[in-house]
Design an enzyme around this catalytic site. Structure first.
Site, PDB file in Angstrom:
ATOM      1  N   SER A 134      36.059  37.089  35.923  1.00 52.82           N
ATOM      2  CA  SER A 134      37.157  36.322  36.513  1.00 52.82           C
ATOM      3  C   SER A 134      36.562  35.303  37.473  1.00 52.82           C
ATOM      4  O   SER A 134      35.450  35.493  37.992  1.00 52.82           O
ATOM      5  CB  SER A 134      38.096  37.261  37.273  1.00 52.82           C
ATOM      6  OG  SER A 134      38.991  36.553  38.104  1.00 52.82           O
ATOM      7  N   TYR A 147      40.326  44.765  42.201  1.00 50.59           N
ATOM      8  CA  TYR A 147      40.048  43.934  41.030  1.00 50.59           C
ATOM      9  C   TYR A 147      38.863  43.009  41.297  1.00 50.59           C
ATOM     10  O   TYR A 147      37.946  42.907  40.468  1.00 50.59           O
ATOM     11  CB  TYR A 147      41.293  43.115  40.693  1.00 50.59           C
ATOM     12  CG  TYR A 147      41.146  42.228  39.479  1.00 50.59           C
ATOM     13  CD1 TYR A 147      41.272  42.752  38.200  1.00 50.59           C
ATOM     14  CD2 TYR A 147      40.903  40.864  39.612  1.00 50.59           C
ATOM     15  CE1 TYR A 147      41.145  41.943  37.078  1.00 50.59           C
ATOM     16  CE2 TYR A 147      40.779  40.045  38.502  1.00 50.59           C
ATOM     17  CZ  TYR A 147      40.903  40.593  37.237  1.00 50.59           C
ATOM     18  OH  TYR A 147      40.774  39.786  36.130  1.00 50.59           O
TER      19      TYR A 147
END
Length: 239
Positions: A134, A147
């Site tokens: 990400s 996350y």
């Protein structure tokens, strides 16, 4: 890499980015095995003609089950795409069970699968390992501490793995998407990239053996981070 004729294993391959990766790889001539855990989405993937395996990769048992189901089948591409957000609020919602689940799915599972399939991948004429991280692996946001931590860890692991495999026929690719319009980001009000557009850049990275695929807005984040890591962190922490 020439995609036609190859076999790809795509985790999280029945929904979102993973499903689009599966579709686009198949359109280019690959055989795709889509991995998921939701019976309805698995059935839909089978209706589209994909081979599927049901496995919960948030546990070691689920990873072992997937490896057993694949057996000794030749895998040319391992796409570690499955992921989850995890708890977001450290003050009121820090569920340790969900935290452990997210850490395993996002970080441990790719390691387990890479270790399991590496011997097979090394035997192929050409192969690829794709780890989907990400933009938040570069700089974290306050609303996604678990996350962000897992994606930063997977980014670091991917860089080390790439160096260890530099003299093999395996290309190690990291894909860094921006915010993509998936079920996981349903409550995020920000502008989102279409899953198909994100998947197209990942597939292009596979075709061109590109080590890092900065996708959409993460291209700008990369530039900012290289110029001033502190500025990138300042921008992203409130994102």
């Amino acid at each position: 890499m020439r995609i036609a004729g190859k076999t790809a294993l795509v985790t999280g391959g029945t929904d979102g980015i993973g499903l689009e990766i599966a579709r686009q790889l198949r359109a280019k001539g690959a055989t795709v095995i889509a991995v998921g855990r939701d019976p309805g989405r698995l059935a839909s993937a089978r209706d589209e003609g994909f081979e599927t395996v049901k496995a919960d990769l948030s546990t070691k048992q689920g990873c072992d089950h997937l490896v057993e189901e694949i057996g000794g089948a030749p895998i040319d591409m391992l796409v570690n795409n499955a992921g989850m957000g995890g708890p977001s609020d450290l003050l009121t919602d820090f569920d340790l069970d969900k935290t452990d689940q997210a850490i395993f799915l996002n970080l441990n599972a790719p390691m387990h699968l890479i270790a399991a399939f590496l011997p097979t991948l090394r035997e192929r004429p050409e192969a690829a390992i794709v780890n989907v991280t990400s933009g938040l692996a570069i700089a974290p946001r306050a609303g996604g501490p678990v996350y962000c931590a897992t994606k930063a860890g997977l980014r670091s692991f991917t860089q080390a793995l790439r160096h260890q495999l530099k003299d093999t026929r395996i290309t190690v690719i990291e894909a860094l998407p921006p915010v993509v319009d998936t079920r996981m980001t349903a409550e995020n009000p920000r502008k989102k990239m279409a899953p198909a557009d994100c998947a197209a850049e990942i597939v292009r990275a596979i075709e061109t053996n590109k080590a890092e695929a900065f996708i959409g807005a993460t291209k700008l984040l990369r530039v900012v981070s290289e110029l001033s890591p502190a500025a990138a962190r300042h921008i992203m922490i409130k994102y």
